[in-house]
Enzyme design. Sequence first.
Site, short mmCIF file in Angstrom:
data_model
loop_
_atom_site.label_atom_id
_atom_site.label_comp_id
_atom_site.label_asym_id
_atom_site.label_seq_id
_atom_site.Cartn_x
_atom_site.Cartn_y
_atom_site.Cartn_z
N GLU A 63 33.86 35.67 37.63
CA GLU A 63 34.83 34.63 37.27
C GLU A 63 34.37 33.73 36.12
OE1 GLU A 63 37.23 36.25 40.17
OE2 GLU A 63 35.09 35.94 40.31
N TYR A 83 31.34 32.20 35.81
CA TYR A 83 30.34 31.18 36.14
C TYR A 83 28.98 31.58 35.59
CZ TYR A 83 33.93 29.06 39.08
OH TYR A 83 35.10 28.45 39.52
N ARG A 100 28.96 38.64 44.21
CA ARG A 100 30.30 38.82 43.66
C ARG A 100 30.16 39.22 42.20
NH1 ARG A 100 35.86 35.63 45.07
NH2 ARG A 100 37.20 37.12 43.97
N HIS A 147 37.82 32.82 34.44
CA HIS A 147 38.85 31.79 34.54
C HIS A 147 39.55 31.54 33.21
CE1 HIS A 147 38.28 30.92 38.67
NE2 HIS A 147 37.11 30.33 38.56
N GLN A 193 50.48 26.84 43.93
CA GLN A 193 50.93 25.47 43.73
C GLN A 193 50.19 24.44 44.58
OE1 GLN A 193 55.23 25.05 43.82
NE2 GLN A 193 55.49 27.04 42.86
#
Length: 711
Positions: free
Chosen positions: A181, A183, A231, A269, A356
């Site tokens: 992701e 990081y 991960r 991201h 949301q």
Amino acid sequence: MTASRSANTIETASTNEYYPHLFEPLDLGFTTLKNRMVMGSMHTGLEDRFYNYGKLAAYFAERAKGGVAMMITGGISPNREGWLLPAGGTMNSKADVINHQRVTRAVHKHDSKIIMQILHSGRYGYHPFAVSSSPIKSPISPFKPRKMSIKNIEQTVKDYARSARLAKQAGYDGVEIMGSEGYLLNQFLSRHVNQRSDQYGGDINGRMKFAVDVVKAVREAVGEDFIILFRLSVIDLVKDGNVMDEVITVAKALEEAGVTIMNTGIGWHEARVPTIVTSVPRAAFVDFTAEIKKHINIPMMAANRINMPDTAEKIIADGQADVIQMARPFLADANWVNKAKNGQTDRINTCIACNQACLDHTFENKRSTCLVNPQACYETELVYKKAKKPKKVAVIGGGVAGMSAAHVAALRGHEVTLFEAKDVLGGQFNYAKVIPGKEEFFETVRYYINELEHLGVEIKLNTFVDKDMLEKAKFHHVIVATGVVPRSLAGKLEGADLPQVISYAELLSGEKAVGNTVAVIGAGGIGFDVSEYLTANHGQSLDEIGPEGLKDPDYRPEPQSISEWREEWGVTNDTDYQSDGGLVRPKAIKPIRQVYLMQRSKGRLGSGLNKTSGWVHRAHIKSHGVIQVAGVQYDKITNEGIWVTNSQGQSQLLRVDSVVVCAGQESVASLMPNVGDAPDAQYHLIGGAKLAAELDAKRAIRDGAEVAAEI
């Protein structure tokens, strides 16, 4: 090297008659997972403050009771540099151990395992201490990172090991090392950020050294009988990202270093490819997971856009993965696993991937929850206690606010009657669910219909309620959830009453159709949805679905195929990809209509859309050729089209066949008593009937639950 083993072949399935592969235990050598379901890491906002750990414990305990085999916490930093936010959650002292023990003890009471994720944010850190492989600022933090020195890297490796050792002392069954992701470890693994020329840079063997050293140090610190997950980013989806050969090289090295289970990470991201929003097809990336699985001998975990048991079962049965990780689906329904185990799939509250109330809240520094389950992360505050004295309750309106209220009231033991003026429940969700890419919204309507039936709620469709009817029925409580109606421009704009001018409700219900060129008035969320609906070249039209299809709780329209979706977004269909980050040139979209999307205000269209999904909608309408017009004054509508005055003050005619009005909504609250009246029943106003802002299902569902929890 850990004593874990692969589950590459499943010789015998479990005795579960519904999902035998999902409920087959997984032997890791030194311990066993009771089934193949893992709740993935989500940052809830409760991890960062010690005084919230009681709430965090209740949150995890609820999911442990729900039957999941193993859960992974939100990211916990190994040191100050790794904070996501200033003073973020850490595991680097004895005081941290005491706080975390509240979580592990709560989980272990319910025969589930819990893993602490160690996450170093690197250049994603929202603070001035941020560090990375190279001093390259990320697009999602205002702080430019400092390049890590070799001494800094070596100390950080020790910090990971210390954090893992303390996690074991706190009672965790293992740790997950976050390497995807975008990081810190991912920033070292990929050329997208890593421009070093020392032993931690260069080719993949240098770039992976940091991650491999971390795993080795953690394994040495915790011993053999402790789960280590890693991960791994199986496809970066960013410029200069790794190719599959490099990902496989990393996976093999991490296995050798001591990883027990390899987890799947998808994209960074900052990637301009959506990976978890609702328009991403289910299991859209699992074949990349399957490719890695071919090359390692430890269990492989699949992740991303898996939300229902049939999908999960097929992945395991087909040998694409050994374990299934789902995150947000366990926000939506804490009892997901037990429901699947008992063949109650139709009663699962399905995650619709709207983002949301979870990710959007995270990026706004709010506590996460769930749009379809407002109890998520509020388990100690929003409690559905059994009513001491059941009451007779009327709910007026069968949209999501009304269904939520009826559900919670019935769950608490009240006698509930739900009145709906139309011939189908669902309200505004019935419009949202026909938008291509929002097929998941069918699941929410299905869930409520099945739950209300199961709980014995009396449902009266095609029923218009008046005050006399309510007074004669002697209800103790009346919950008014009559929702909204589209705001009409009749009487406000010349020509608004012409037959070619229709509301979004008339369009999305199939009541009226449009021509080949369309002007959409209003560029809020509904305007964007309508523009996507009008231009998408996949999905089924309302003519194909038919009115009965829309009302059938079991009907699901055919979503966009995975291969077509990838072509549209520029993602390779080759699992052995050799293109950087798995990116390829997107396939041009040929829209089925020409659409003009217009707004009165100046500036970018869609500025008010949700943070984590709004950019996807903006990219969609751009690629679908929608002409965006801001700062216009609507002058009049004629049979030729719509006359507008543009932002330069010039009058012009847009020659369109149809005009769709998406200019807001108005509340329907006529059933509420006037001030001074004293009816026998207590009246409660919720959802759109209470506030007709831009449609807000999150608020509507929470309104219904909170009111019903109190009566």
